[in-house]
Scaffold this motif. Structure first.
Motif, PDB file in Angstrom:
ATOM      1  N   GLY B  44       0.806  -1.218   0.000  1.00  0.00           N
ATOM      2  CA  GLY B  44       0.000   0.000   0.000  1.00  0.00           C
ATOM      3  C   GLY B  44       0.839   1.269   0.000  1.00  0.00           C
ATOM      4  O   GLY B  44       0.336   2.343  -0.319  1.00  0.00           O
ATOM      5  N   ALA B  45       2.119   1.142   0.370  1.00  0.00           N
ATOM      6  CA  ALA B  45       3.008   2.313   0.370  1.00  0.00           C
ATOM      7  C   ALA B  45       3.597   2.539  -1.022  1.00  0.00           C
ATOM      8  O   ALA B  45       3.715   1.606  -1.814  1.00  0.00           O
ATOM      9  N   ILE B  46       3.968   3.782  -1.318  1.00  0.00           N
ATOM     10  CA  ILE B  46       4.517   4.140  -2.625  1.00  0.00           C
ATOM     11  C   ILE B  46       5.877   4.816  -2.458  1.00  0.00           C
ATOM     12  O   ILE B  46       6.025   5.761  -1.681  1.00  0.00           O
ATOM     13  N   LEU B  47       6.857   4.319  -3.196  1.00  0.00           N
ATOM     14  CA  LEU B  47       8.157   4.985  -3.311  1.00  0.00           C
ATOM     15  C   LEU B  47       8.163   5.851  -4.562  1.00  0.00           C
ATOM     16  O   LEU B  47       7.810   5.378  -5.649  1.00  0.00           O
ATOM     17  N   GLY B  48       8.531   7.110  -4.413  1.00  0.00           N
ATOM     18  CA  GLY B  48       8.780   7.974  -5.572  1.00  0.00           C
ATOM     19  C   GLY B  48      10.260   7.911  -5.908  1.00  0.00           C
ATOM     20  O   GLY B  48      11.081   8.485  -5.196  1.00  0.00           O
ATOM     21  N   ASN B  49      10.597   7.183  -6.949  1.00  0.00           N
ATOM     22  CA  ASN B  49      11.988   6.901  -7.310  1.00  0.00           C
ATOM     23  C   ASN B  49      12.412   7.890  -8.403  1.00  0.00           C
ATOM     24  O   ASN B  49      12.277   7.622  -9.585  1.00  0.00           O
ATOM     25  N   MET B  50      12.921   9.043  -7.961  1.00  0.00           N
ATOM     26  CA  MET B  50      13.092  10.185  -8.855  1.00  0.00           C
ATOM     27  C   MET B  50      14.536  10.293  -9.320  1.00  0.00           C
ATOM     28  O   MET B  50      15.397  10.792  -8.598  1.00  0.00           O
ATOM     29  N   PHE B  51      14.800   9.839 -10.526  1.00  0.00           N
ATOM     30  CA  PHE B  51      16.163   9.852 -11.055  1.00  0.00           C
ATOM     31  C   PHE B  51      16.286  10.897 -12.157  1.00  0.00           C
ATOM     32  O   PHE B  51      15.873  10.673 -13.294  1.00  0.00           O
TER      33      PHE B  51
END
Lengths: 337, 337, 337
Positions: B44-51
């Motif tokens: 249910g959690a979200i990682l914002g993987n901003m490269f």
């Protein structure tokens, strides 16, 4: 072949019993690909979807297949991978990337690169297409489509009559399909192409050696007469040394309603590996065939998902566990199909 | 440090007890990173993987770590972000993007950008590398690898003798590692590099101030004698003003089987932050060392996943809940490791 | 409108009761978007997030919304799609891609392309912006923000006084917002722009026809006096034929603390579709307003997620099932908001 933990690199790995195994798993998985049921059998598993050559549809088809089994997908579409630029070997890349996932799908522009990668990979690798070399899941989904479409008319691949039409020289899909058809008995293949785009001799001799009846022709009407399947292809413009050479072959072999009606049987199935070139000058399959129920080109694309699901399930050894986490779907799906 | 809800921006945030906490969580998580067990603690959690700078392996390592805890990943690899082009401040970007996820990993080509971003972010931010400034998870996974490899021979980081070899001027990994090693007692570091690529004075004086014994040399054989760890690095060609300058240093410091056998102890561990340059002219670690069990470079990459899992679990405060959703893995994993 | 299975292509599809339905679902979903609760109602479903034009924030907002409902996301950001280059029609692409997912979000640089795509798609399609034509979810999230912000002061959209400021000629967000505001009664809109960037006549006449009171002006101070909402916009430089023309309008209409305090009411809300241009020469909303509690620009971005969640839930028909898989969140979220 023992699918469990194996790399899937080439269509040559498959014998008839492997194909039967694969197709029976695919059939079992259809309620899931058709969104009637949900399974979470691969919940917690990760697919490394490594596309070092752009291919939106193949990439998304593999990714969706893995999601439909409950798994997660990490992917790359970065072509000029900075690590390769920095002098890293493909085997180092394989060692590292295979540590991040449970299975890898790889597409790469270089012939043989996926096999090279697989040698250093610590998890199973599925070939998503390496240059002009192999693209085994395309051949498998084509064959699965042929079997399903024939079954409607109570026919089998043994005894198949099929016309392969278009660019038989550069068309990778046609090469792999011809290989796998040679596993069946009593097959007739009509090869229809311009003289310069004929099937390469190595494929031709393999067909003949395995007992396939082969007829070569440049004439579409003649070639599609009496066949069960017409398999159209695109002129592979991007593989020509001179792009201007490609242009003269475009539109030479176009199928439309009139040609189909006059030469085909009522149930002759039309296939195409897609994308098809719908521009006026090429127009491989005319839009006047769009309503023909024998046009199987989008069913063919759909079959790609279920074939890839079946491969994942077999290679990861979860076929018998799919039902354990199965449940009915709970959202609106009436528009589908 | 209270990990709970904190930004992880710099290796300087960590004292010895923080590192011990992190490593004990990492150890607890190994059954999950090794695919023996599955946990869904972050479902249910979200990682914002901003490269905002390309880095396939670091991006996928972070993403896989989050998936292995059960979370979902949204990511970007779009470098010339259209919003920045339109005059948006990094803080506005941070406000908006942090609204889409529970935690952000950010990589950016500009020094200090990740810290700037974190000031406006409404969720914790982990630095995935900002220019030549910081890349804290690389130092943490290196240190974790050192500890694990030493433990096999019943040694500890206190008392460590390590050789850092290669481009010590531009190598960000070496800079951060030297910082974190200064937290330990009785450490000896042999710095081996061409004169022009020596460790910058600021790092050198910090090492000396904290009691580390430092020996500088240009000679590989001499420098690796008697050490527990040889840490090789790549000439950071891309950071040289003149690329042609970089070329003359390539291949000067190459480790191969002969040099290793003659100068190292039987259990001396070989590390490298990867990618290593395997081209003939550089060849930092020769392929004749590939079968040496002390070559830890791929274990090192694997450790990156479990260290990142541990950071996520600590920052999001779920360490004590991991077991709640734990179960045995149900797919085939025999090929791994 | 029956949301169930529908395409969401244009703001014109929505009447007041549709908007009320949508907003009531959005409100119900806020505990999930605010990370107080988790739902897995769409676990097993796949969103095809097809971005044929770069837009990091809109793409991630849609993707995060789908993840928050428990679904998986497959996406593309490949603009020069190789299939289109090979002559594939958008309808073929739609047929194929819609076979890979349960719902599609599409953004494309060409006006009308999303509608064209939807005609061949076998699953519902949501327009994520097609050229300068439509971007319905932006208008919906703007309207939702207006309603929520007004409610704090016990006001409603009926009776709203709003100032639309800036580039009213090219600003797609303003066009759609003006359309949807015309569904309400007793609305006053002050249009504030340079003469050359006025709202196009077609939108103006629609507003007047539906009974909206419209005042046009070039003067910011005058235009924002007495309004409930000031809606600032960016000069859409990229849509000008001559970029140098755009420059002369930048900075003409900038809102800062002084202008706000002297002309606005104590509770006047400040909105902006973002990204805002924060460079000195443009500076649409000055940083001295950052601490003003009426600055709603980031709440507006957050509302985008919950509005998109509500659309997904309605179109896929799962509104009544959200609670079935609901549970409290288990990770640390104290930093949020």
């Amino acid at each position: 072949m023992d699918f469990n933990g194996s790399h899937i690199l080439s269509i040559d790995q498959f014998d008839r019993s492997d194909i039967e195994t694969l197709f029976s798993v695919a059939e079992k998985l259809e309620p899931y690909s058709l969104r009637k049921k949900v399974t979470r059998v691969l919940e917690g598993a990760i697919l490394g979807n490594m596309f070092f050559e752009p291919s939106t549809r193949t990439r998304i088809s593999f990714g969706a297949a893995f999601n439909l089994l409950g798994g997660a997908v990490r992917e790359t579409t970065e072509i000029g991978s900075s690590s390769l630029v920095k002098g890293e070997s493909l085997r180092d890349t394989a060692q590292v990337l295979s540590g991040y996932s449970d299975i890898v799908v790889m597409r790469h522009f270089e012939d043989g690169s996926v096999e090279d990668f697989s040698k250093a990979s610590r998890v199973p690798v599925i070939n998503g297409g390496d240059g002009s070399n192999e693209h085994p899941t395309q051949a498998l989904l084509d064959l699965y489509t042929i079997e399903k479409e024939l079954k409607i008319n109570k026919k089998t691949i043994d005894g198949l009559r099929i016309a392969l039409v278009g660019d038989l020289k550069f068309g990778r899909a046609v090469h792999s399909l011809s290989k796998v058809l040679s596993l069946y008995s009593n097959v007739t293949i009509n090869l229809i192409s311009p003289e310069e785009l004929k099937l390469p001799p190595s494929y031709l001799s393999q067909l003949k050696k395995s007992g396939v009846v082969v007829n070569e022709s440049e004439n579409l009407e003649e070639g599609i007469t009496g066949v069960d399947i017409v398999y159209m292809t695109r002129i592979q413009e991007e593989r020509f040394k001179n792009k201007s050479d490609a242009i003269k072959y475009k539109g030479l072999l176009s199928l439309n309603k009139e040609i189909y009606t006059e030469n085909c049987e009522p149930n002759t199935v039309i296939m195409h590996p897609l994308p098809r070139d719908s521009r006026q000058e090429a127009n491989e399959i005319d839009s006047d065939l769009m309503e023909n129920p024998n046009l199987a080109i989008f069913r063919q694309a759909d079959n790609g998902v279920v074939i890839r699901m079946a491969l994942f399930a077999l290679v990861l050894g979860v076929v018998d566990k799919i039902e354990d986490t199965s449940r009915d779907i709970s959202w609106h799906t009436s528009k589908r199909h």
